[in-house]
Motif scaffolding. Structure first.
Motif, mmCIF file in Angstrom:
data_model
loop_
_atom_site.group_PDB
_atom_site.id
_atom_site.type_symbol
_atom_site.label_atom_id
_atom_site.label_comp_id
_atom_site.label_asym_id
_atom_site.label_seq_id
_atom_site.Cartn_x
_atom_site.Cartn_y
_atom_site.Cartn_z
ATOM 1 N N TYR A 228 0.880 -1.614 0.216
ATOM 2 C CA TYR A 228 0.380 -0.587 -0.004
ATOM 3 C C TYR A 228 0.715 1.115 0.557
ATOM 4 C CZ TYR A 228 -4.454 2.336 -0.174
ATOM 5 O OH TYR A 228 -5.342 3.272 -0.029
ATOM 6 N N GLY A 229 0.792 1.585 -1.429
ATOM 7 C CA GLY A 229 1.902 2.564 -1.260
ATOM 8 C C GLY A 229 1.717 4.194 -1.018
ATOM 9 N N MET A 230 2.399 5.045 -0.417
ATOM 10 C CA MET A 230 1.882 6.565 -0.328
ATOM 11 C C MET A 230 3.417 7.238 -0.622
ATOM 12 S SD MET A 230 -0.128 5.908 2.040
ATOM 13 C CE MET A 230 -0.030 7.464 2.057
ATOM 14 N N GLY A 231 4.678 7.400 -0.319
ATOM 15 C CA GLY A 231 5.292 8.366 -1.296
ATOM 16 C C GLY A 231 6.843 7.784 -1.911
ATOM 17 N N VAL A 232 7.463 9.204 -2.250
ATOM 18 C CA VAL A 232 8.927 8.151 -3.131
ATOM 19 C C VAL A 232 9.816 9.062 -2.910
ATOM 20 C CG1 VAL A 232 7.874 8.948 -5.107
ATOM 21 C CG2 VAL A 232 9.510 7.270 -5.414
ATOM 22 N N ALA A 233 11.269 8.757 -2.506
ATOM 23 C CA ALA A 233 12.390 9.726 -2.380
ATOM 24 C C ALA A 233 13.457 9.156 -3.210
ATOM 25 C CB ALA A 233 12.355 9.785 -1.156
ATOM 26 N N VAL A 234 13.952 9.994 -3.936
ATOM 27 C CA VAL A 234 15.250 9.762 -5.267
ATOM 28 C C VAL A 234 16.236 9.983 -4.844
ATOM 29 C CG1 VAL A 234 15.613 10.065 -7.669
ATOM 30 C CG2 VAL A 234 12.834 9.329 -6.832
ATOM 31 N N ALA A 235 16.736 9.403 -4.659
ATOM 32 C CA ALA A 235 18.543 10.357 -4.874
ATOM 33 C C ALA A 235 19.579 8.985 -5.044
ATOM 34 C CB ALA A 235 18.700 10.430 -3.589
ATOM 35 N N ASP A 236 21.053 9.700 -5.612
ATOM 36 C CA ASP A 236 21.566 7.983 -5.680
ATOM 37 C C ASP A 236 22.693 8.086 -4.524
ATOM 38 O OD1 ASP A 236 24.110 6.855 -6.761
ATOM 39 O OD2 ASP A 236 24.517 8.635 -8.145
ATOM 40 N N TYR A 237 22.018 6.936 -3.383
ATOM 41 C CA TYR A 237 23.233 7.017 -2.326
ATOM 42 C C TYR A 237 24.309 6.577 -2.346
ATOM 43 C CZ TYR A 237 21.686 2.317 -2.723
ATOM 44 O OH TYR A 237 21.751 0.851 -2.108
ATOM 45 N N ASN A 238 24.283 5.315 -3.939
ATOM 46 C CA ASN A 238 26.078 4.747 -3.482
ATOM 47 C C ASN A 238 26.202 5.676 -4.513
ATOM 48 O OD1 ASN A 238 24.430 4.134 -5.360
ATOM 49 N ND2 ASN A 238 23.746 2.141 -4.827
ATOM 50 N N ASN A 239 26.214 6.441 -4.738
ATOM 51 C CA ASN A 239 27.073 7.764 -5.253
ATOM 52 C C ASN A 239 27.488 7.143 -6.593
ATOM 53 O OD1 ASN A 239 27.005 9.700 -3.883
ATOM 54 N ND2 ASN A 239 28.483 8.960 -2.632
ATOM 55 N N ASP A 240 26.769 6.134 -7.486
ATOM 56 C CA ASP A 240 27.498 5.325 -8.390
ATOM 57 C C ASP A 240 26.960 6.043 -9.614
ATOM 58 O OD1 ASP A 240 25.154 4.325 -8.669
ATOM 59 O OD2 ASP A 240 25.573 2.112 -8.940
ATOM 60 N N GLY A 241 26.059 7.021 -9.886
ATOM 61 C CA GLY A 241 25.786 7.806 -11.338
ATOM 62 C C GLY A 241 24.975 7.297 -11.327
ATOM 63 N N TYR A 242 23.639 6.650 -10.587
ATOM 64 C CA TYR A 242 22.462 6.271 -11.140
ATOM 65 C C TYR A 242 21.228 6.416 -10.039
ATOM 66 C CZ TYR A 242 25.069 3.726 -15.057
ATOM 67 O OH TYR A 242 25.980 3.645 -15.701
ATOM 68 N N PRO A 243 19.684 7.326 -10.477
ATOM 69 C CA PRO A 243 19.630 7.221 -8.972
ATOM 70 C C PRO A 243 18.594 6.302 -8.736
ATOM 71 C CG PRO A 243 17.816 8.234 -11.243
ATOM 72 C CD PRO A 243 19.697 8.149 -11.230
ATOM 73 N N ASP A 244 17.869 6.241 -7.291
ATOM 74 C CA ASP A 244 17.906 4.812 -6.627
ATOM 75 C C ASP A 244 16.704 5.747 -5.925
ATOM 76 O OD1 ASP A 244 20.128 3.287 -6.975
ATOM 77 O OD2 ASP A 244 20.940 4.903 -5.174
ATOM 78 N N LEU A 245 15.262 4.491 -6.026
ATOM 79 C CA LEU A 245 13.892 4.718 -5.593
ATOM 80 C C LEU A 245 13.912 3.768 -3.672
ATOM 81 C CD1 LEU A 245 12.360 4.002 -8.664
ATOM 82 C CD2 LEU A 245 11.597 6.226 -7.707
ATOM 83 N N TYR A 246 13.917 5.171 -3.268
ATOM 84 C CA TYR A 246 13.642 4.726 -1.955
ATOM 85 C C TYR A 246 10.982 4.986 -1.920
ATOM 86 C CZ TYR A 246 12.763 3.952 2.956
ATOM 87 O OH TYR A 246 12.678 3.659 4.863
ATOM 88 N N VAL A 247 10.473 3.796 -1.374
ATOM 89 C CA VAL A 247 9.322 4.047 -1.329
ATOM 90 C C VAL A 247 8.673 3.965 0.150
ATOM 91 C CG1 VAL A 247 6.650 3.077 -2.406
ATOM 92 C CG2 VAL A 247 9.540 3.167 -4.215
ATOM 93 N N THR A 248 7.943 4.867 0.529
ATOM 94 C CA THR A 248 7.246 4.539 1.459
ATOM 95 C C THR A 248 6.195 3.812 1.469
ATOM 96 O OG1 THR A 248 6.460 6.928 1.460
ATOM 97 C CG2 THR A 248 8.592 6.145 2.495
ATOM 98 N N ASN A 249 5.395 3.108 2.704
ATOM 99 C CA ASN A 249 4.146 2.250 2.323
ATOM 100 C C ASN A 249 3.479 2.608 3.734
ATOM 101 O OD1 ASN A 249 4.362 1.151 -0.047
ATOM 102 N ND2 ASN A 249 6.250 0.370 0.695
#
Length: 563
Positions: free
Chosen positions: A126-147
Motif C-alpha cells: 500500500y504505497g504512499m510516497g517516494v524519495a529519489v537520490a543516488d545513495y551509493n554514488n554510482d551515478g544512477y538515481p535510486d528509489l525509496y518507496v514509503t508505504n
C-alpha cells in the motif's frame, strides 16, 4: 471609508505597488496524449480506512541516464483483500507502482511507455510516497518507496533495472511512513535518509467517524496518535544505521506528512523541517556533532500567527523574496489557509501569509503537493498547489467521491502573490482530489512542468506552454568529494538588472513526492550570469559569464575557488 475600501480591494485582488505585468500562464494536460495513463486506486471497501484518502506521490527522475525525465507513480491497494470494492479499478488497470520511461531523447517526441515489469519495480504494497537520490554514488538515481507497512529501497543497477535491497540496507522501517528526504546530515559524502511517519492507525483498530450530519466519513488525525520520524545514517557499504534516538530526532512523536531538508540558519549544515497534521510543525536544527535540536517554536515556525497548530501537509522551501534565506510554505486544511513562514535570517521566521496575499486564495482549499517554481522565467518564484479534501465537502454531498477541489497557480508579483489559476488553461478548471506533485522540465524546453498524482483518479501532466520573454538556466551539479547528486549544495546566481537568486539542490518537499534534481532559475532579461556554489563538502567555487537558456553541468572542483 474610501481608503478602507481601496485597501480591501487591494487585499482581495492581491495588488501591489510593485506588481508586474506577466505573460498569461498557459498549461495543458498532456497525460493521455503522451501515454502517461496512470490511475490511482484506493482499494476502498466502504470502511473509510484512513490511508485510502491520503495517497499518493509521484517522482521525476532520469533513471536511464538519457537526459530526460521519467515518471514513477506510487499506487494503493486493497487494505481488506477479498472484500467488495466501492471503486473498482478502471479498465486496463495494472496493480502496483508504475514506472514510465520518457522517449523524448530517442524519438524527439514526448512520449511515455510503461516499463515497470522490465525495470523490476512491480510491487503490491500500500504505497504512499517516494524519495529519489543516488545513495551509493554510482551515478544512477535510486528509489525509496514509503508505504503503509514496510518500505522498500530499490537500487538502480544502471542497466535499466532495479533491485530490492531493503533487507540488506536495513530500511524497511514500519508503521505508516509518508514523505522522505535524502540529505547528508553528517557531511561525509554519503546521503542519509529521514522518513516522516504519520499515525498509529491499523486496519484492525479502525475507528468509526462521521460528518456533522451523521454520515460515515474519514477520521481526522486526532483520532489516532502520531508517530516519530526516523533518521537512517548511510554507512557507505550498502547498509544504513537507525540513528533516530542517537541524533535526537525521535524525541517528538507527531503526525508527520511533509518533510524538507535545507540549511535554514545559514551555518552550512542541513536541517530538517516537518509539517505535522494538526500539531506543531518541527524544525530540527543540525548541531554539527551528529545530533539535532528541535527549535520550531523559538524560531517562529511551529504555529500560525494566531498560535494555532494547522493541518500541515505539503511543503515548499525556497528564496521567494530574493533575501538569500530559505523560507517555508506549508499547505493546510480548508478554512485554515496555507502558511508562509518568511525567514529573515538565522532561522528566524514570521508568519507573513496575509502580508503577501496568500491567505485568501488558499483558505477555501485543502492543499497537498506544492512548490516554488518560476513558471514564466521572470526571476521570481511562483507557487503551485494541488488541492483535494480529506473529509466530505458539504457542497458535494451526494456525489460518489465528494472530496474534489481545483488546483491553484499563484504568480509572484514582487511584494504579493496573485491568483492566476483562472487564466492558466483547462487543467486548472478541473476539480479532482489532488495529492502528490512533482516539478521539472519534462520536455526540456526551458520551462518547468508539473505532474500531479490524484487520489482515486487519473494522473495529470501539466505542460508549461507559457510564452515568456524571460531567460532561464538549468543547473545540474555533480559532487566529487560531496555526495554525487550534490544534494544540499547552495547556489547563488548573480545577474545584471535584478537581485541575486539563491537555491539549494534537493529532490524532496511537496507532498509524498520527488522532483527534478536540476535547479531551474528564471533570470529575466539577463544574457549572462555568474554562479557561486557552496558544496556540501565546504568547497566554494565560482563560474563567470555563464550562458543562459541552457542546461549547465557543474562539477565540484572545476570552478574558481572563492573565499
Amino acid at each position: 471609508m474610501r481608503a478602507a475600501a481601496i485597501a480591501l480591494a487591494c487585499l482581495l485582488a492581491a495588488c501591489s505597488p510593485r506588481a508586474s505585468q506577466s505573460p498569461n500562464p498557459r498549461f495543458r494536460d498532456a497525460a493521455a496524449e503522451t501515454g502517461l495513463d496512470f490511475h490511482h486506486f484506493t482499494g476502498a471497501t466502504g470502511k473509510f480506512y484512513l490511508p485510502e484518502i491520503m495517497g499518493s506521490g509521484v517522482a521525476l527522475l532520469d533513471y536511464d541516464g538519457d537526459g530526460d525525465l521519467d515518471v514513477f507513480f506510487v499506487q494503493g491497494a486493497p487494505l481488506e483483500p477479498g472484500a467488495p470494492l466501492v471503486f473498482p479499478p478502471p479498465a486496463g488497470f495494472k496493480p502496483g507502482n508504475r514506472l514510465y520511461r520518457n522517449l523524448l531523447k530517442e524519438t524527439g517526441k514526448l512520449r511515455f511507455v510503461d516499463v515497470t515489469e522490465q525495470a523490476g519495480l512491480a510491487s503490491t504494497g500500500y504505497g504512499m510516497g517516494v524519495a529519489v537520490a543516488d545513495y551509493n554514488n554510482d551515478g544512477y538515481p535510486d528509489l525509496y518507496v514509503t508505504n503503509f507497512g514496510s518500505n522498500v529501497l530499490y537500487r538502480n543497477n544502471g542497466n535499466g533495472g532495479f533491485t530490492d535491497v531493503t533487507s540488506d540496507a536495513g530500511l524497511a522501517g514500519g508503521g505508516w511512513s509518508t514523505s522522505a528526504s535524502w540529505l547528508d546530515y553528517d557531511q561525509d559524502g554519503l546521503l542519509d535518509l529521514y522518513v516522516a511517519r504519520y499515525l498509529d492507525f491499523t486496519v484492525r483498530g479502525n475507528k468509526d467517524c462521521f460528518t456533522p450530519a451523521g454520515e460515515p466519513d474519514y477520521c481526522s488525525p486526532k483520532a489516532y496518535k502520531g508517530l516519530a520520524g526516523r533518521l537512517y545514517r548511510n554507512l557507505g557499504n550498502g547498509k544504513f544505521e537507525d540513528v533516530t534516538r542517537k541524533t535526537g530526532v525521535g524525541a517528538v512523536a507527531a503526525p508527520g506528512l511533509g518533510v524538507r531538508s535545507a540549511d535554514f540558519n545559514g551555518d552550512g549544515r542541513p536541517d530538517i523541517y516537518v509539517a505535522n497534521d494538526g500539531e506543531a510543525n518541527l524544525l530540527w536544527l543540525n548541531n554539527g556533532d551528529g545530533t539535532f535540536r528541535e527549535a520550531a517554536l523559538l524560531a517562529g515556525a511551529a504555529y500560525s500567527a494566531d498560535g494555532v497548530a494547522r493541518a500541515g501537509m505539503g511543503l515548499a522551501v525556497g528564496d521567494f523574496d530574493a533575501s538569500g534565506n530559505q523560507s517555508i510554505f506549508v499547505t493546510n486544511l480548508t478554512r485554515e489557509g496555507a502558511t508562509l513562514y518568511r525567514n529573515s535570517g538565522n532561522a528566524q521566521f514570521s508568519d507573513s501569509t496575509m502580508q503577501v496575499g496568500l491567505y485568501l486564495p488558499t483558505v477555501p482549499f485543502t492543499g497537498f503537493g506544492t512548490e516554488w517554481f518560476d513558471y514564466d522565467n521572470d526571476g521570481r518564484p511562483d507557487l503551485f498547489i494541488a488541492n483535494g479534501a480529506v473529509t466530505m465537502v458539504e457542497a458535494l454531498r451526494g456525489e460518489r467521491y465528494p472530496y474534489h477541489q481545483r488546483n491553484l497557480l499563484l504568480h509572484n508579483e514582487g511584494a504579493r502573490f496573485r491568483d492566476v489559476s483562472a487564466e492558466a488553461g483547462s487543467p486548472f478548471g478541473l476539480s479532482e482530489v489532488g495529492r502528490g506533485a512533482a516539478f521539472g522540465d519534462i520536455d526540456n524546453n526551458g520551462t518547468v512542468d508539473i505532474v500531479v498524482a490524484n487520489n482515486n483518479g487519473p494522473a495529470r501532466l501539466l505542460l508549461n506552454e507559457t510564452k515568456s520573454p524571460g531567460h532561464w538556466l538549468e543547473l545540474r551539479l555533480r559532487g566529487v568529494k560531496s555526495n554525487r547528486d550534490a544534494i544540499g549544495a547552495r547556489v547563488v546566481v548573480r545577474r545584471s538588472g535584478g537581485p541575486p537568486l539563491a537555491a539549494q539542490v534537493h529532490t524532496d518537499g511537496s507532498y509524498l513526492s520527488s522532483s527534478d534534481p536540476r535547479i531551474h532559475l528564471g533570470v529575466g532579461d539577463a544574457a549572462a550570469v555568474s554562479i557561486v556554489v557552496e558544496w556540501p563538502s565546504g568547497l566554494k567555487e565560482e563560474w563567470t559569464n555563464v550562458r543562459v537558456d541552457s542546461e549547465i553541468i557543474l562539477v565540484e572542483g572545476s570552478g574558481r575557488r572563492v573565499p
